[in-house]
Enzyme design. Structure first.
Site, PDB file in Angstrom:
ATOM      1  N   GLY A   8       0.809  -1.339   0.165  1.00 54.48           N
ATOM      2  CA  GLY A   8      -0.445   0.038   0.009  1.00 54.48           C
ATOM      3  C   GLY A   8       0.782   0.897  -0.283  1.00 54.48           C
ATOM      4  N   GLY A  11       0.012   4.593  -1.264  1.00 54.01           N
ATOM      5  CA  GLY A  11      -1.616   5.520  -0.072  1.00 54.01           C
ATOM      6  C   GLY A  11      -0.693   6.763   0.575  1.00 54.01           C
ATOM      7  CE1 TYR A 142      -9.625   1.354   7.907  1.00 52.11           C
ATOM      8  CE2 TYR A 142     -10.693   2.320   9.267  1.00 52.11           C
ATOM      9  CZ  TYR A 142      -9.682   2.162   8.319  1.00 52.11           C
ATOM     10  OH  TYR A 142      -8.339   2.181   8.543  1.00 52.11           O
ATOM     11  CB  ILE A 172      -2.874   9.754   9.101  1.00 50.35           C
ATOM     12  CG1 ILE A 172      -2.864   9.327   9.943  1.00 50.35           C
ATOM     13  CG2 ILE A 172      -1.459  10.371   8.846  1.00 50.35           C
ATOM     14  CD1 ILE A 172      -2.086   8.933  11.321  1.00 50.35           C
TER      15      ILE A 172
HETATM   16  N1  SER Z   1      -8.640   7.272   8.453  1.00 50.16           N
HETATM   17  C1  SER Z   1      -9.604   6.735   9.049  1.00 50.16           C
HETATM   18  C2  SER Z   1     -10.785   6.506   8.185  1.00 50.16           C
HETATM   19  O1  SER Z   1     -11.476   7.753   8.826  1.00 50.16           O
HETATM   20  C3  SER Z   1      -9.308   5.865   9.783  1.00 50.16           C
HETATM   21  O2  SER Z   1      -8.524   5.147  10.883  1.00 50.16           O
HETATM   22  O3  SER Z   1     -11.089   5.704   7.937  1.00 50.16           O
END
Ligand code: SER
Length: 317
Positions: A8, A11, A142, A172
């Site tokens: 990945g 990304g 997720y 992040i």
């Molecule tokens: N930044 C991610 C998301 O919003 C959270 O792990 O999916």
């Protein structure tokens, strides 16, 4: 000597992690991989890149053997908002991709870094100062894959002795590669829009508090954890980590200090709002601080200053 494979790699985190690891361990010792080439990505000019789909166990094994890899940073994943649109793909990439990575790691004696997420928590989790060890019943696909992934990592470490370590990353924030469809992405978009248009429409409601982290801290945390003395790690996997906690109105107010005519309104996306509402308001990261010295450098004010100055330069070009 470390020989690292990053999956990945194109990304948001992958791009910068590869550059960071190459600085630390040498250009030829860090192999970037992704499911396709992306010529515009800065990694393409910077070192070895291999096309590897994380769900393709055979190719993964081939590359690990080819470069004598002994550490894998497994970043290939589908994020939360996109995961709700395509739950099957989210399961396939996040679960089967992780399973194959762990199997290849087991067979080839690699250690593994696996990020989990604040998404591994759910509505029944204590919302404020969320403990390291607590209820984990997430309501997004997720999140389901993240909890299952944490368990799988614990299992492979206990059963097969694979050295797997990981963090529960919050949102992040960075300026090099855009995030690909997460719930926390607003906190990246807002900086671009503030500079380019002086106006931002936020897809989350006022008061939606979540944990966040600036990229330099995210990179440092991954390396620090992988370099930590294993004897001191009680958790090893899925450490809560956070750099700061804020809601949309807080980041707006902080940016406004630098760009006084910046305006923000709201147009709430019910899918992403429901996901955000199911996540903690703020994490307790004391286990990470105690066990391997987690110590973030950036708060909202310091990050905003840096984001605005770097992006202002970048967007001029
Ligand atoms: N930044 C991610 C998301 O919003 C959270 O792990 O999916």
């Amino acid at each position: 000597m470390k020989k690292i494979l990053v999956t990945g790699a194109l990304g948001q985190i992958g791009t910068e992690l590869v550059l960071y690891l190459r600085d630390l361990y040498g250009k030829d010792n860090v192999i970037a991989s992704g499911r396709r080439r992306k010529e515009e990505n800065i990694l393409m000019k910077d070192g070895i890149f291999e096309i590897v789909n994380a769900t393709d166990a055979k190719k993964l094994d081939e590359i690990v053997k080819k470069y004598k890899i002994n550490e894998i940073h497994h970043l290939a994943a589908v994020l939360s908002a996109v995961g709700e649109q395509d739950t099957q793909r989210c399961w396939d990439v996040n679960i089967n991709g992780l399973y194959h990575t762990l199997e290849v790691a087991r067979e080839n004696n690699c250690s593994v870094f696996v990020p989990s997420s604040i998404a591994a928590f759910g509505p029944e989790t204590p919302k404020d100062n969320t403990p390291q060890d607590t209820i984990q019943r997430p309501t997004s696909m997720y999140g389901v894959t993240k909890v299952a992934g944490e368990l799988l990592c614990d299992y492979y470490a206990a059963k097969f002795g694979v050295d797997i370590r990981g963090l529960r990353y919050p949102g992040i924030i960075s300026h090099t590669t855009m995030p690909g469809g997460g719930t926390t992405d607003y906190a990246v978009h807002i900086y671009f829009e503030a500079i380019e248009n002086k106006k931002y429409t936020c897809f989350l409601r006022e008061g939606t508090s979540m944990d966040m982290m600036y990229m330099p801290d995210a990179l440092e945390s991954a390396v620090k954890l992988m370099e930590a003395d294993p004897a001191k790690l009680k958790h090893r996997n899925a450490f809560n980590v956070t750099g700061m906690t804020f809601a949309p109105e807080d980041i707006y107010a902080e940016i406004k200090k630098h760009i006084p005519d910046f305006v923000m309104d709201y147009d709430v996306d019910p899918v992403r709002q429901a996901i955000a509402d199911s996540w903690p308001n703020s994490l307790d990261d004391s286990a990470a601080r105690e066990e391997w010295g987690w110590d973030p450098k950036y708060d909202l004010a310091k990050m905003t200053e840096d984001m605005l100055s770097v992006l202002t330069e970048k967007l001029k070009k």
